[in-house]
Design a protein around this motif. Structure first.
Motif, PDB file in Angstrom:
ATOM      1  N   MET A   1      62.922  54.015  42.133  1.00  0.00           N
ATOM      2  CA  MET A   1      61.671  54.161  41.381  1.00  0.00           C
ATOM      3  C   MET A   1      61.824  53.527  39.997  1.00  0.00           C
ATOM      4  O   MET A   1      62.729  53.867  39.245  1.00  0.00           O
ATOM      5  CB  MET A   1      61.325  55.643  41.235  1.00  0.00           C
ATOM      6  CG  MET A   1      60.044  55.921  40.460  1.00  0.00           C
ATOM      7  SD  MET A   1      59.625  57.668  40.446  1.00  0.00           S
ATOM      8  CE  MET A   1      61.026  58.359  39.569  1.00  0.00           C
ATOM      9  N   THR A   2      60.958  52.593  39.692  1.00  0.00           N
ATOM     10  CA  THR A   2      60.969  51.968  38.373  1.00  0.00           C
ATOM     11  C   THR A   2      59.608  52.171  37.716  1.00  0.00           C
ATOM     12  O   THR A   2      58.579  52.247  38.398  1.00  0.00           O
ATOM     13  CB  THR A   2      61.278  50.470  38.462  1.00  0.00           C
ATOM     14  OG1 THR A   2      60.340  49.854  39.356  1.00  0.00           O
ATOM     15  CG2 THR A   2      62.692  50.240  38.981  1.00  0.00           C
ATOM     16  N   PRO A   3      59.584  52.261  36.394  1.00  0.00           N
ATOM     17  CA  PRO A   3      58.306  52.496  35.704  1.00  0.00           C
ATOM     18  C   PRO A   3      57.366  51.309  35.863  1.00  0.00           C
ATOM     19  O   PRO A   3      57.793  50.168  35.988  1.00  0.00           O
ATOM     20  CB  PRO A   3      58.724  52.694  34.248  1.00  0.00           C
ATOM     21  CG  PRO A   3      60.076  52.075  34.135  1.00  0.00           C
ATOM     22  CD  PRO A   3      60.724  52.199  35.469  1.00  0.00           C
ATOM     23  N   ASP A   4      56.070  51.607  35.856  1.00  0.00           N
ATOM     24  CA  ASP A   4      55.069  50.548  35.910  1.00  0.00           C
ATOM     25  C   ASP A   4      53.950  50.852  34.909  1.00  0.00           C
ATOM     26  O   ASP A   4      54.105  51.699  34.037  1.00  0.00           O
ATOM     27  CB  ASP A   4      54.516  50.369  37.336  1.00  0.00           C
ATOM     28  CG  ASP A   4      53.895  51.653  37.902  1.00  0.00           C
ATOM     29  OD1 ASP A   4      53.398  52.493  37.102  1.00  0.00           O
ATOM     30  OD2 ASP A   4      53.886  51.812  39.133  1.00  0.00           O
ATOM     31  N   PHE A   5      52.832  50.173  35.045  1.00  0.00           N
ATOM     32  CA  PHE A   5      51.741  50.283  34.071  1.00  0.00           C
ATOM     33  C   PHE A   5      50.554  51.098  34.619  1.00  0.00           C
ATOM     34  O   PHE A   5      49.441  51.012  34.111  1.00  0.00           O
ATOM     35  CB  PHE A   5      51.282  48.870  33.670  1.00  0.00           C
ATOM     36  CG  PHE A   5      50.954  48.726  32.203  1.00  0.00           C
ATOM     37  CD1 PHE A   5      51.916  48.932  31.227  1.00  0.00           C
ATOM     38  CD2 PHE A   5      49.672  48.369  31.791  1.00  0.00           C
ATOM     39  CE1 PHE A   5      51.623  48.797  29.873  1.00  0.00           C
ATOM     40  CE2 PHE A   5      49.356  48.231  30.441  1.00  0.00           C
ATOM     41  CZ  PHE A   5      50.335  48.445  29.484  1.00  0.00           C
ATOM     42  N   THR A   6      50.827  51.915  35.652  1.00  0.00           N
ATOM     43  CA  THR A   6      49.743  52.659  36.319  1.00  0.00           C
ATOM     44  C   THR A   6      49.039  53.623  35.366  1.00  0.00           C
ATOM     45  O   THR A   6      47.803  53.682  35.330  1.00  0.00           O
ATOM     46  CB  THR A   6      50.304  53.434  37.532  1.00  0.00           C
ATOM     47  OG1 THR A   6      50.882  52.515  38.449  1.00  0.00           O
ATOM     48  CG2 THR A   6      49.200  54.217  38.231  1.00  0.00           C
ATOM     49  N   PHE A   7      49.817  54.397  34.607  1.00  0.00           N
ATOM     50  CA  PHE A   7      49.215  55.380  33.702  1.00  0.00           C
ATOM     51  C   PHE A   7      48.428  54.689  32.592  1.00  0.00           C
ATOM     52  O   PHE A   7      47.363  55.162  32.181  1.00  0.00           O
ATOM     53  CB  PHE A   7      50.291  56.291  33.106  1.00  0.00           C
ATOM     54  CG  PHE A   7      50.896  57.246  34.100  1.00  0.00           C
ATOM     55  CD1 PHE A   7      50.283  58.455  34.385  1.00  0.00           C
ATOM     56  CD2 PHE A   7      52.082  56.936  34.759  1.00  0.00           C
ATOM     57  CE1 PHE A   7      50.832  59.343  35.301  1.00  0.00           C
ATOM     58  CE2 PHE A   7      52.634  57.805  35.680  1.00  0.00           C
ATOM     59  CZ  PHE A   7      52.012  59.017  35.957  1.00  0.00           C
ATOM     60  N   GLU A   8      48.961  53.572  32.111  1.00  0.00           N
ATOM     61  CA  GLU A   8      48.271  52.818  31.070  1.00  0.00           C
ATOM     62  C   GLU A   8      46.948  52.251  31.594  1.00  0.00           C
ATOM     63  O   GLU A   8      45.913  52.312  30.904  1.00  0.00           O
ATOM     64  CB  GLU A   8      49.177  51.682  30.578  1.00  0.00           C
ATOM     65  CG  GLU A   8      50.401  52.154  29.778  1.00  0.00           C
ATOM     66  CD  GLU A   8      51.599  52.538  30.643  1.00  0.00           C
ATOM     67  OE1 GLU A   8      52.682  52.681  30.085  1.00  0.00           O
ATOM     68  OE2 GLU A   8      51.426  52.697  31.875  1.00  0.00           O
ATOM     69  N   ARG A   9      46.963  51.723  32.812  1.00  0.00           N
ATOM     70  CA  ARG A   9      45.741  51.182  33.416  1.00  0.00           C
ATOM     71  C   ARG A   9      44.696  52.275  33.613  1.00  0.00           C
ATOM     72  O   ARG A   9      43.495  52.056  33.409  1.00  0.00           O
ATOM     73  CB  ARG A   9      46.055  50.520  34.761  1.00  0.00           C
ATOM     74  CG  ARG A   9      46.958  49.295  34.666  1.00  0.00           C
ATOM     75  CD  ARG A   9      46.304  48.137  33.972  1.00  0.00           C
ATOM     76  NE  ARG A   9      47.146  46.934  33.977  1.00  0.00           N
ATOM     77  CZ  ARG A   9      47.050  45.939  33.117  1.00  0.00           C
ATOM     78  NH1 ARG A   9      46.157  45.994  32.136  1.00  0.00           N
ATOM     79  NH2 ARG A   9      47.847  44.889  33.196  1.00  0.00           N
TER      80      ARG A   9
END
Length: 204
Positions: A1-9
């Protein structure tokens, strides 16, 4: 699991445009400040390899620190040992987080905060994310910035107070640190409200 920009989007979809990730380091050590960072990333220029600072090598953290400084709005803040002892470590961590948010060059309009508690007194719309430094790229960036900065503080303090091993243990209660506490006593940078320090200072 790597961080992504889902929460920001998701925050952008609600109409927010300057979304800050916030994280802190240094809750557990027996000495030194607790340090927080707030980072607003440029969605079009996100450094590669962002992750929870604890999962990265020192070399990777250093590279990312430099890259983040070049492309993001970054603010780093501390809560002092005196504030940790006066309040408690959780409250002091939150004080550092709020200071970091307030220190950004351009005020954010939303905050993604690592953990499960929104800091008291934070008026900014915000969301907590448990293990956020592994899920949100903005929070992982903040974790890297806070870690590098606090390590630099502890390296400086280690030169002023040799013998405790802060250059390697960063103030955590390693055997060398605990042995030095017994032998040399506490410095002004030790957290007297923390039980191992308190017990040594006030032992019968």
């Amino acid at each position: 699991m790597t961080p992504d920009f889902t929460f920001e989007r998701a925050a952008e979809a609600q109409g927010y445009s300057r979304i800050a990730g916030v994280d802190e380091v240094g809750r557990g050590p027996l000495a030194g400040p607790v340090t927080a960072a707030a980072v607003v990333l440029d969605p079009e220029n996100i450094p590669e390899g962002l992750n929870d600072s604890k999962k990265l090598t020192k070399k990777a953290r250093t590279r990312l620190y430099d890259e983040i400084m070049q492309v993001a709005d970054v603010s780093i803040a501390h809560a002092t040992v005196e504030e940790i002892d006066e309040h408690n470590i959780l409250r002091a961590s939150h004080i550092a987080m709020v200071r970091a948010l307030e220190g950004l060059k351009t005020p954010p309009d939303y905050a993604l905060i690592d953990g499960n508690m929104i800091p008291r007194g934070l008026a900014l719309p915000s969301q907590t994310i448990v293990k956020g430094d592994s899920l949100s790229q903005s929070i992982s960036a903040a974790s890297i910035m806070a870690k590098i900065c606090r390590d630099c503080v502890m390296l400086s303090l280690a030169q002023q107070h040799p013998g405790y091993g802060w250059e390697t243990n960063m103030g955590y209660g390693s055997k060398k640190h605990m042995d030095a506490l017994q032998k040399l006593g506490a410095t002004p940078h030790h957290r007297r409200s923390f039980k191992p320090v308190h017990n040594i200072l006030y032992q019968e």
